[in-house]
Design a protein around this motif. Sequence first.
Motif, PDB file in Angstrom:
ATOM      1  N   THR A 127       3.238 -12.803 -18.652  1.00 44.33           N
ATOM      2  CA  THR A 127       4.858 -12.590 -18.578  1.00 44.33           C
ATOM      3  C   THR A 127       4.064 -12.329 -16.866  1.00 44.33           C
ATOM      4  OG1 THR A 127       6.033 -11.590 -20.484  1.00 44.33           O
ATOM      5  CG2 THR A 127       6.814 -11.571 -17.709  1.00 44.33           C
ATOM      6  N   VAL A 128       4.761 -12.731 -15.676  1.00 47.04           N
ATOM      7  CA  VAL A 128       4.794 -12.639 -14.770  1.00 47.04           C
ATOM      8  C   VAL A 128       6.136 -11.100 -14.103  1.00 47.04           C
ATOM      9  CG1 VAL A 128       4.735 -13.869 -12.230  1.00 47.04           C
ATOM     10  CG2 VAL A 128       3.935 -15.046 -14.435  1.00 47.04           C
ATOM     11  N   LEU A 129       5.572 -10.587 -13.492  1.00 49.22           N
ATOM     12  CA  LEU A 129       6.655  -9.068 -12.848  1.00 49.22           C
ATOM     13  C   LEU A 129       5.982  -9.349 -12.024  1.00 49.22           C
ATOM     14  CD1 LEU A 129       5.529  -6.376 -15.722  1.00 49.22           C
ATOM     15  CD2 LEU A 129       8.026  -8.498 -15.647  1.00 49.22           C
ATOM     16  N   ARG A 130       7.186  -9.278 -10.668  1.00 55.73           N
ATOM     17  CA  ARG A 130       6.726  -9.298  -9.767  1.00 55.73           C
ATOM     18  C   ARG A 130       7.403  -7.926  -8.898  1.00 55.73           C
ATOM     19  NH1 ARG A 130       4.428 -11.304  -5.157  1.00 55.73           N
ATOM     20  NH2 ARG A 130       5.783 -11.431  -3.802  1.00 55.73           N
ATOM     21  N   ALA A 134      10.759  -5.108 -10.474  1.00 51.27           N
ATOM     22  CA  ALA A 134      10.851  -5.840 -11.650  1.00 51.27           C
ATOM     23  C   ALA A 134       9.620  -4.760 -13.125  1.00 51.27           C
ATOM     24  CB  ALA A 134      10.028  -6.979 -12.180  1.00 51.27           C
ATOM     25  N   ALA A 135       8.461  -4.643 -12.423  1.00 49.16           N
ATOM     26  CA  ALA A 135       7.362  -4.160 -13.174  1.00 49.16           C
ATOM     27  C   ALA A 135       7.062  -2.301 -13.574  1.00 49.16           C
ATOM     28  CB  ALA A 135       6.155  -4.400 -12.358  1.00 49.16           C
ATOM     29  N   ASP A 261       3.766  -7.191  -4.595  1.00 45.93           N
ATOM     30  CA  ASP A 261       2.894  -7.305  -5.459  1.00 45.93           C
ATOM     31  C   ASP A 261       3.524  -7.965  -6.471  1.00 45.93           C
ATOM     32  OD1 ASP A 261      -0.309  -6.558  -6.719  1.00 45.93           O
ATOM     33  OD2 ASP A 261       0.123  -4.872  -5.783  1.00 45.93           O
ATOM     34  N   THR A 262       1.642  -8.309  -7.174  1.00 51.88           N
ATOM     35  CA  THR A 262       2.338  -9.218  -7.962  1.00 51.88           C
ATOM     36  C   THR A 262       1.345  -8.456  -9.595  1.00 51.88           C
ATOM     37  OG1 THR A 262       2.487 -11.212  -7.325  1.00 51.88           O
ATOM     38  CG2 THR A 262       2.451 -11.310 -10.137  1.00 51.88           C
TER      39      THR A 262
END
Length: 483
Positions: A127-130, A134-135, A261-262
């Motif tokens: 799962t991508v969290l920007r 979000a993270a 960041d990602t």
Amino acid sequence: MEQALLRWIGDMLSIRSEVFAVLGLGLSVVVTMHVLLRKREVGGAIGWIGLAWLSPMFGAGLYALFGVNRVTRRAHKLRIRPTQAAGSAVSSDDDPTPPPLPQAFRPLDHAVRLITRLPLRPGNSVTVLRNGDAAYPVMLAEIAAARASVALSSYIFRDDATGRAFCDALIEAHGRGIAVRVIIDGIGGGYFPPGITRRLQRAGVPAGRFMHSALPWRMPFLNMRTHKKLLILDGRTAFTGGLNIADGNRVSQAPPHPIRDTHFRLEGPVVDQLAAAFASDWIFVAGEDLTGEAWFPRLAPAGTIPARVVTSGPDADLRKIELVILQAVACATRSIRLSTPYFLPNEILTSALCLAANRGIRVDIVIPKVSDHRFVDWATRAHVDPLLRSGVRIWLDAPPFDHSKLLVVDGTWCFIGSANWDMRSFRLNFEVNVELYDPDLAEALDAIMRAKMEVRLTREHLAARALPVRLRDAGVRLALPYL
């Protein structure tokens, strides 16, 4: 009497100069022998030897501080094999049935398997969290829900509102009987005011600082850092990427210095390899082996993505991330797209990108228009002309600063993690990346990077710099290995 005293002083000074001359000669010889036996790069070796002979005392001192790799680990510290941990059901490194891949990617898989000595694990989800917006909530919720173990490693762990939220969550997990282990870098975590470390230790949470010592003979902390960002819950769920722990990453709250960041949430058998990477560092920091179901449980498939962990550091893992990137660039047939906050690759990797562009591969590199290290920005401007001449497109991402490290090759192969595209990450830092074969993830990462591709850096732009600026940039570039 006075003349005798002056002669005696003169004799003493002569003897002292002779002693220093002999000492300097001895230091020069010792440094030369050490460099000849230990340094593989010819340019660096010549530089150190020349400095040692031109200025023996100063040169030997600098070499002792910056040139000697003091990172020594016993073999069992370097890799805790997940298959040796109690309860692990994942296949061994000699698994004869790797997951099926398209024919075009099989040479890359074969090469990375030999570089890492790790198998490609099938059955993962990502799962991508920007950004921290979000993270962080997801990470804190996972810590609160942990039932057996929490492992956290961070380069930066600020003693601010965000850091204290994580600190409180870790202390709460420890209080309810969860096995919690925390690694914070000795420099990135605050060398002199390590507030978070003290908070955790006062609450009884096992927390260690990586490469931290003020003693002169333990100086590798100046150059060798754990740059990893890992959070592993119950050995089943992992977070990794570029995200540190700090208020600046909560971009929606408009901090004074926002950092985009990602980050990534992973589930599936590859978590076992990430847990092994943390365990390897923890035994180095604290001398404790992490084994058993709490850290290495049986892992069932959680998705369809094949993935593998690639670690790198100035020890047995030297250059592994760099070598994997070189292999991926060499295997590319259509496109290479990457985003990095700092772009200072060595000549080998620069040449590989140039050759890829020369054979018709579309190569796009996204870097910040303004990063958080002006010296890196200056050096980058003096470093990229060969790429531009070969047709590589370099894009300048407008502020706020983006710290993401993303690489996509041929719309399928993805490389994510903590490593920047510079010699510090490739040679000096301890890093962790993950390779994944998935077109959907590749498209998601491509979309993030395409959104930044509006302003190109051109040769005309570089040529328009004033002579003093070009000289400054070229001078700073000479410090490339330490930027």
